[in-house]
Write a protein that holds these residues in place. Structure first.
Motif, mmCIF file in Angstrom:
data_model
loop_
_atom_site.group_PDB
_atom_site.id
_atom_site.type_symbol
_atom_site.label_atom_id
_atom_site.label_comp_id
_atom_site.label_asym_id
_atom_site.label_seq_id
_atom_site.Cartn_x
_atom_site.Cartn_y
_atom_site.Cartn_z
ATOM 1 N N VAL A 1 39.652 38.140 44.991
ATOM 2 C CA VAL A 1 38.994 38.747 43.832
ATOM 3 C C VAL A 1 37.764 37.916 43.478
ATOM 4 N N HIS A 2 36.609 38.559 43.469
ATOM 5 C CA HIS A 2 35.367 37.899 43.054
ATOM 6 C C HIS A 2 35.058 38.268 41.603
ATOM 7 N N LEU A 3 34.631 37.284 40.827
ATOM 8 C CA LEU A 3 34.447 37.484 39.386
ATOM 9 C C LEU A 3 33.017 37.814 38.987
ATOM 10 N N GLY A 4 32.154 38.110 39.962
ATOM 11 C CA GLY A 4 30.804 38.559 39.621
ATOM 12 C C GLY A 4 29.762 37.464 39.684
ATOM 13 N N ASP A 5 28.507 37.839 39.405
ATOM 14 C CA ASP A 5 27.329 36.986 39.513
ATOM 15 C C ASP A 5 27.136 36.512 40.951
ATOM 16 N N TYR A 6 26.765 37.477 41.783
ATOM 17 C CA TYR A 6 26.490 37.213 43.190
ATOM 18 C C TYR A 6 25.028 36.850 43.399
ATOM 19 N N VAL A 7 24.182 37.275 42.465
ATOM 20 C CA VAL A 7 22.729 37.136 42.631
ATOM 21 C C VAL A 7 22.155 36.140 41.629
ATOM 22 N N ASP A 8 20.860 35.837 41.840
ATOM 23 C CA ASP A 8 20.031 35.006 40.959
ATOM 24 C C ASP A 8 20.302 33.514 41.144
ATOM 25 N N GLY B 1 20.433 30.959 43.022
ATOM 26 C CA GLY B 1 20.594 30.365 44.349
ATOM 27 C C GLY B 1 19.642 30.975 45.357
ATOM 28 N N PRO B 2 19.631 30.453 46.605
ATOM 29 C CA PRO B 2 18.600 30.825 47.575
ATOM 30 C C PRO B 2 18.832 32.116 48.353
ATOM 31 N N ASP B 3 20.040 32.662 48.400
ATOM 32 C CA ASP B 3 20.272 33.781 49.324
ATOM 33 C C ASP B 3 21.136 34.878 48.704
ATOM 34 N N SER B 4 20.643 35.478 47.639
ATOM 35 C CA SER B 4 21.366 36.588 47.012
ATOM 36 C C SER B 4 21.526 37.755 47.984
ATOM 37 N N LYS B 5 20.480 38.055 48.738
ATOM 38 C CA LYS B 5 20.570 39.151 49.709
ATOM 39 C C LYS B 5 21.684 38.878 50.713
ATOM 40 N N GLY B 6 21.760 37.664 51.224
ATOM 41 C CA GLY B 6 22.798 37.320 52.189
ATOM 42 C C GLY B 6 24.191 37.418 51.601
ATOM 43 N N VAL B 7 24.328 37.033 50.339
ATOM 44 C CA VAL B 7 25.629 37.139 49.672
ATOM 45 C C VAL B 7 26.075 38.596 49.589
ATOM 46 N N ILE B 8 25.169 39.481 49.192
ATOM 47 C CA ILE B 8 25.537 40.897 49.074
ATOM 48 C C ILE B 8 25.849 41.478 50.452
ATOM 49 N N ASP B 9 25.052 41.151 51.449
ATOM 50 C CA ASP B 9 25.364 41.598 52.817
ATOM 51 C C ASP B 9 26.772 41.159 53.217
ATOM 52 N N PHE B 10 27.088 39.906 52.944
ATOM 53 C CA PHE B 10 28.392 39.336 53.297
ATOM 54 C C PHE B 10 29.516 40.087 52.597
ATOM 55 N N LEU B 11 29.371 40.338 51.304
ATOM 56 C CA LEU B 11 30.436 40.992 50.541
ATOM 57 C C LEU B 11 30.615 42.451 50.948
ATOM 58 N N ILE B 12 29.518 43.127 51.229
ATOM 59 C CA ILE B 12 29.625 44.508 51.710
ATOM 60 C C ILE B 12 30.424 44.550 53.004
ATOM 61 N N GLU B 13 30.146 43.618 53.885
ATOM 62 C CA GLU B 13 30.812 43.598 55.186
ATOM 63 C C GLU B 13 32.303 43.291 55.049
ATOM 64 N N VAL B 14 32.662 42.277 54.231
ATOM 65 C CA VAL B 14 34.087 41.928 54.139
ATOM 66 C C VAL B 14 34.869 43.032 53.426
ATOM 67 N N GLY C 1 34.947 32.090 41.738
ATOM 68 C CA GLY C 1 33.979 32.052 40.654
ATOM 69 C C GLY C 1 32.573 32.461 41.074
ATOM 70 N N ASP C 2 31.632 32.274 40.164
ATOM 71 C CA ASP C 2 30.247 32.708 40.308
ATOM 72 C C ASP C 2 29.595 32.087 41.542
ATOM 73 N N VAL C 3 29.013 32.927 42.395
ATOM 74 C CA VAL C 3 28.406 32.478 43.651
ATOM 75 C C VAL C 3 26.908 32.214 43.495
ATOM 76 N N HIS C 4 26.197 33.078 42.781
ATOM 77 C CA HIS C 4 24.765 32.914 42.500
ATOM 78 C C HIS C 4 23.948 32.539 43.732
ATOM 79 N N GLY C 5 24.038 33.379 44.757
ATOM 80 C CA GLY C 5 23.150 33.222 45.898
ATOM 81 C C GLY C 5 23.493 32.116 46.869
ATOM 82 N N ARG C 6 24.653 31.457 46.702
ATOM 83 C CA ARG C 6 25.034 30.372 47.614
ATOM 84 C C ARG C 6 25.897 30.921 48.743
ATOM 85 N N LEU C 7 25.235 31.566 49.702
ATOM 86 C CA LEU C 7 25.937 32.134 50.850
ATOM 87 C C LEU C 7 26.663 31.052 51.633
#
Length: 264
Positions: free
Chosen positions: A61-68, A70-83, A30-36
């Motif tokens: 399968v991730h269902l979206g809303d990676y940003v906003d 929570g505290p670390d949207s950038k870290g979440v996107i970095d993590f997902l790009i890498e995996v 489900g929705d991560v919202h910056g919670r790396l």
């Protein structure tokens, strides 16, 4: 209004009967919202399960809303790009906040989704203080908005923009259809609009009839994962509650997996 009995007997797939593809285990998150922190914890749980059970095949399968929010949207996107780079069986869908981020980078709007609902925290994760001086954005000058926007555009790596632009809006495996928000009842799955897939709420939630597939979604927070006859909602407000949830499907077996951390 469709009665419960009609919902149970209508053409379509009932959750109890739904099956994943033969030989494949699916984790839908489900929705991560910056919670790396919670995302990393969920991946550790998944890795441990896969290592122990050794399914023939798997997908995350991730269902979206990676940003906003929570505290670390950038870290979440970095993590997902890498995996995703490491193994293409990691699949990510777009959520309305992810599209809202792209919209703001393209055209700054003080009244848009990004600025009104958690984008300030996203900008902070990139080292940009959109609310410098404290307080909310609203009522500040257009020049300040343009200045903050320019700083954020400079700070966000091209790879992050390309990642968000690459995200599809739906996926299907076996008897399950995955999207961010839901579907419009009565419309073929392949004909659903992008607007509905990332934004729909009441029309979808209030429909008690069966769909062609079980719709697995997030977008609308619930206290705990919500399993209905026709859909599963796994947005458990991770950024605030500290609970990130996933639906696990393997053949006819279905279960909810939750990892917990500090409350936001």
């Amino acid at each position: 209004m469709i009665t419960e009995m009609e919902a149970l007997t209508a053409p379509g797939i009932h959750f109890l009967d739904a099956r994943g593809p033969e030989g494949m285990r699916i984790y839908a998150i489900g929705d991560v919202h910056g919670r790396l922190d919670l995302l990393a914890a969920m991946y550790r749980r998944i890795a441990a399960e896969i290592s122990q059970a050794r399914p023939a095949d798997w997908r995350v399968v991730h269902l979206g809303d990676y940003v906003d929010r929570g505290p670390d949207s950038k870290g979440v996107i970095d993590f997902l790009i890498e995996v995703r780079k490491r193994d293409p069986r990691h699949l990510m869908l777009a959520g309305n906040h992810d599209i809202g981020f792209l919209d703001f980078l393209d055209t700054p709007d003080a009244d848009g989704l990004f600025m009104r609902y958690g984008g300030i925290q996203t900008a902070q994760s990139y080292g940009v203080a959109l609310n410098e001086g404290g307080g909310a954005w609203f009522g500040r000058s257009e020049a300040a908005l343009r200045q903050g926007h320019a700083a954020l555009v400079e700070a966000v790596p091209k790879s992050h923009v390309e990642f968000l632009q690459s995200l599809p809006f739906s996926l299907t495996f076996g008897d399950f259809f995955f999207c961010h928000a839901g579907i419009r009842p009565g419309i073929a799955l392949e004909s659903q609009s992008v607007q509905d897939l990332i934004w729909i709420r009441d029309v979808f939630h209030n429909h008690s009839g069966l769909h062609p597939k079980i719709v697995v979604h997030g977008h609308t927070p619930v206290p705990e994962a919500q399993v209905m006859v026709n859909r599963v909602n796994i947005d458990t407000l991770a950024y605030q509650t500290g609970n990130l949830s996933a639906l696990v499907v393997e053949g006819a077996d279905k279960r909810i997996l939750v990892v917990s951390g500090e409350r936001g």
